[in-house]
Design a protein around this motif. Sequence first.
Motif, short mmCIF file in Angstrom:
data_model
loop_
_atom_site.label_atom_id
_atom_site.label_comp_id
_atom_site.label_asym_id
_atom_site.label_seq_id
_atom_site.Cartn_x
_atom_site.Cartn_y
_atom_site.Cartn_z
N VAL A 20 0.84 -1.20 0.00
CA VAL A 20 0.00 0.00 0.00
C VAL A 20 0.88 1.25 0.00
O VAL A 20 0.62 2.20 -0.73
CB VAL A 20 -0.96 -0.01 1.21
N GLY A 23 2.03 2.42 -3.19
CA GLY A 23 1.03 3.01 -4.09
C GLY A 23 0.23 2.02 -4.91
O GLY A 23 -0.38 2.39 -5.90
N HIS A 24 0.24 0.74 -4.50
CA HIS A 24 -0.57 -0.24 -5.25
C HIS A 24 -2.00 -0.26 -4.72
O HIS A 24 -2.24 0.11 -3.58
CB HIS A 24 0.04 -1.63 -5.10
N ASP A 25 -2.92 -0.72 -5.59
CA ASP A 25 -4.31 -0.91 -5.15
C ASP A 25 -4.43 -2.31 -4.59
O ASP A 25 -4.41 -3.28 -5.33
CB ASP A 25 -5.26 -0.76 -6.35
N VAL A 26 -4.56 -2.41 -3.29
CA VAL A 26 -4.52 -3.72 -2.65
C VAL A 26 -5.91 -4.10 -2.15
O VAL A 26 -6.60 -3.30 -1.55
CB VAL A 26 -3.53 -3.72 -1.47
N THR A 27 -6.30 -5.34 -2.42
CA THR A 27 -7.54 -5.90 -1.88
C THR A 27 -7.17 -7.10 -1.02
O THR A 27 -6.39 -7.94 -1.43
CB THR A 27 -8.47 -6.34 -3.02
N CYS A 45 -6.62 -0.03 2.09
CA CYS A 45 -6.87 -1.12 1.15
C CYS A 45 -8.34 -1.51 1.24
O CYS A 45 -9.05 -1.02 2.09
CB CYS A 45 -5.99 -2.32 1.49
#
Lengths: 452, 483
Positions: A20, A23-27, A45
């Motif tokens: 996170v 800068g990633h889109d984390v689920t 997230c």
Amino acid sequence: MKIIVVGCGKIGATIIESLVSEGHDVTVIDKDTRIVAESVELYDCMGICGSGADCHTLSDAGIEDCDLFISVTGSDEFNMLSCFMAKRLGADHTIARIRNPEYNDHDLVFLRRELGLSMAINPELLAAREIFNTLQLPSAVKIEPFSRRSFEMIELRIREGSPLGGMSLIEMRKHYKQKFLICAVRRDDEVFIPHGNFVLKEGDHIGITASPGEIQKLFKALGLSKKKARTIMILGASRTAFYLSKMLLDGGSTVKIIDQSTGRCEEFCEALPEAIVIKGDAAHQEVLVEEGVASADAFVALTGIDEENILISLFAEAQNVPKVVAKVNREDFGALAEKIGIESVFSPRRTVANVILGYARGLQNSMGSKMETLYKIMDGGAEALEFNIQQENPLVGVPLKEITLKKNVLIAGIIRGRRPFIPSGDDAIAVGDMVIVLTAGIRVNDITDIIK
Amino acid sequence: MNYRMVLNIIGRIVMAEAGLLILPVLVSLYYGETTALHALLITAGIALAVGLLFVIVSRTKNRSIYAGEGFVSVAFAWMILSAIGALPFYISGAIPSYVDALFETVSGFTTTGASIIQNVESIEKSLLFWRSFTHWVGGMGVLVFVMAIIPGNTKGTMNVMRAEMPGPIIGKLVPRVKDTAKILYLIYIALTALEITMLYAGGMPLFDSVVHSLGTAGTGGFGIKADSIASYTPYMQWVITVFMLIFGLNFNLYYLILMRRIRSVLKSEELWCYVGIVVFAVAAITANVYSMYDSFSAAFRHSAFQVSSIITTTGFTTTNFDLWPGFSKGILFTLMFIGGCAGSTAGGLKVSRVVMLFKLIGREIRKILHPRSVNKISFEGKNVDENTLDSVTVYLVIYIVCFVAIFLLLCIEPFSLETNISAAAACYNNVGPGFAGVGPTTNFSAYSDFSTIVLSFAMLLGRLEIFPLIIALSPSTWSRKYR
């Protein structure tokens, strides 16, 4: 990038946090509502409650356009299954945590190929390897090898009375003729890349890059022991301990393992006939003294409890064991442990997160260089990156003195073929090189990111 | 409490308000309204100065926002926002009393639409625009807007969103809070633009279409005519009816539609309850008021408009519903409390909470009949955990307590019980018009300054769902001691 992480345990949380912050889109997917709620609270997230091996849950999480799928639940089989499903449902890359030694033999290649896994990570094995490296040169705090071990990054603490205290980098270069580079300094929780006039102080942590041979010579000149640890005492018969003992025994060292549980002691005894296995409670200092902790070259605390590892390491430190290594999973504890005098602290979680972070960064690059390794060094304040230059880019062929680099970036080494060297201003990067770059405070995905 | 970060957030929001004031400034330039232009420019200058001061004073390294900071900054941001937003009305002389101007602005930002202006048609157009624009901004939330546009990664932005967004469960659409805020605002802007186009195409003047669309989008209800929407054509009234209902729906549903997941939209429990309530109320009222209008279509149109206006807590009117029989008025009064869906711009208790409360009642009855039975409550196909259920019941309790307190404070005024209770309900639920003395044809100007302030506070309580204000104003939040 869109990343899905299944399993939000100790390792999962560290991975999520670092992804996170990159800068990633984390689920996040986990079965436990409470854990999902907690991670959504802590990190920016998205959380989905459900099973990571369930088609509906996976498509809810947006598996079709997922770039990276990471499964790090406690069960190897579950991780393999969910990665397999994710791959079939459209995830580009999958990473599974597989830690059972049974799967980690020759089966692993087969499993990876058949399941379409991009990577299988074994936290215990990675931690064991990291500790093993450190034990090869006990005078250093940490050793991080780059490709084919032709270059190493050494973290060294300048102890009291060291000749380096009060010396500037230029003086040091004049005084010691070996080929090395001081690429990072940590002083009072601040990490920076030093220039030539920088004066070292006692208590500084310095990062040195050089080839292993040169490091041996440098350590000799500095009056530091360069012998590797031969007699090692390991506390706690954990999986990490198993992998570590195996590596050490294969290298011809003497290993003594102490654990409380009869069952685990017996397992170890069967699996590692050459090791000395002691059943006893290490919290009793007599046990350690009786087993000769004072005469060991190194002491490694690997029990599952951070507090125990720290306290017993302090005791070992007091017994003048030359090298004490403690496994501390919680990072805030790790910083504390370093403050009270334990030099080498390892966090398996951090190690795993670094491997995955490096892989994720490598997926993002575009300019024909591949990130081979990523190390967070100096307590996470700086990064050492290794790039494989696969094709032409704006850096190739230009003498380094003509390239303006960003602030806090350093080209610390180049490996050409089998020959490692520290580049001077006249050297230029060529296709096929391995380039080691050091950064503090900025994020680099691709080798071209370092140009201003 | 990270005071500096709270001040920093408020400073940024006040600066954003200065930016928002550019739009009414442009309107005043277009219509050549010099008094309003001066007032707006002075206000923008003050907002910029105050915001800059706050941001500079509060520079800090520690940028983390925990739940406490989120709630406190939301509460204070809304108060300061209203205090500054009221200045244009006061400076230009459109509303001579500052307390009244504040009431008008709070009414705007909280999307209430209750007004103290006696003669709306004499107010300058740029001020009317600003009044309606506050609805639009307040509807989706100011802090969410600021988070969507300000760069950087602040830890804990979810805490801000939770404090500002209405409804019991706040879900993110996409992993990042920032992207979620962006998507919500894009949907909001697109729907508003669609309404403007449809009204304009139906022959409404451009200025009127824009102002009414802003009022509908925020479910606010400030009109620009003394008789609200009554003088517009049936087509325009129907357009506004439909859009009021649209803005009363959970915005997550629109995202699901954009993602082509129609099936999960149709499975939404809240949607069907909302539709059910609306259909029932329209049918009952149409039957009840049929004899008062010339034709069935007029009766149907007026009841549909009034029902949509009240349940979404907008507050536009097409007819004086105060003249309707007690049965219809009773239904409308009940609708005020139910409100729109969670995650919409509407006020009230929210349909999802009402549904959960009824399920809780059902569970209690089952428990009494079968003392050993194990019962779980599910909503939208998912199990609702006990914490959420607890907070829903506690919310109902505190909601009633606050309502009674406001009502009692209003009873000091020499008005009828119906006037006072409906004034309290209309402000508290962010509806706007009530019955009798505060009905559709009259306004709140009869109330004293004291009651005006009480009602302004009631509107803020209703919009922010009570807790942020209570937390911000309770001494324990500010105490230096550990509690």
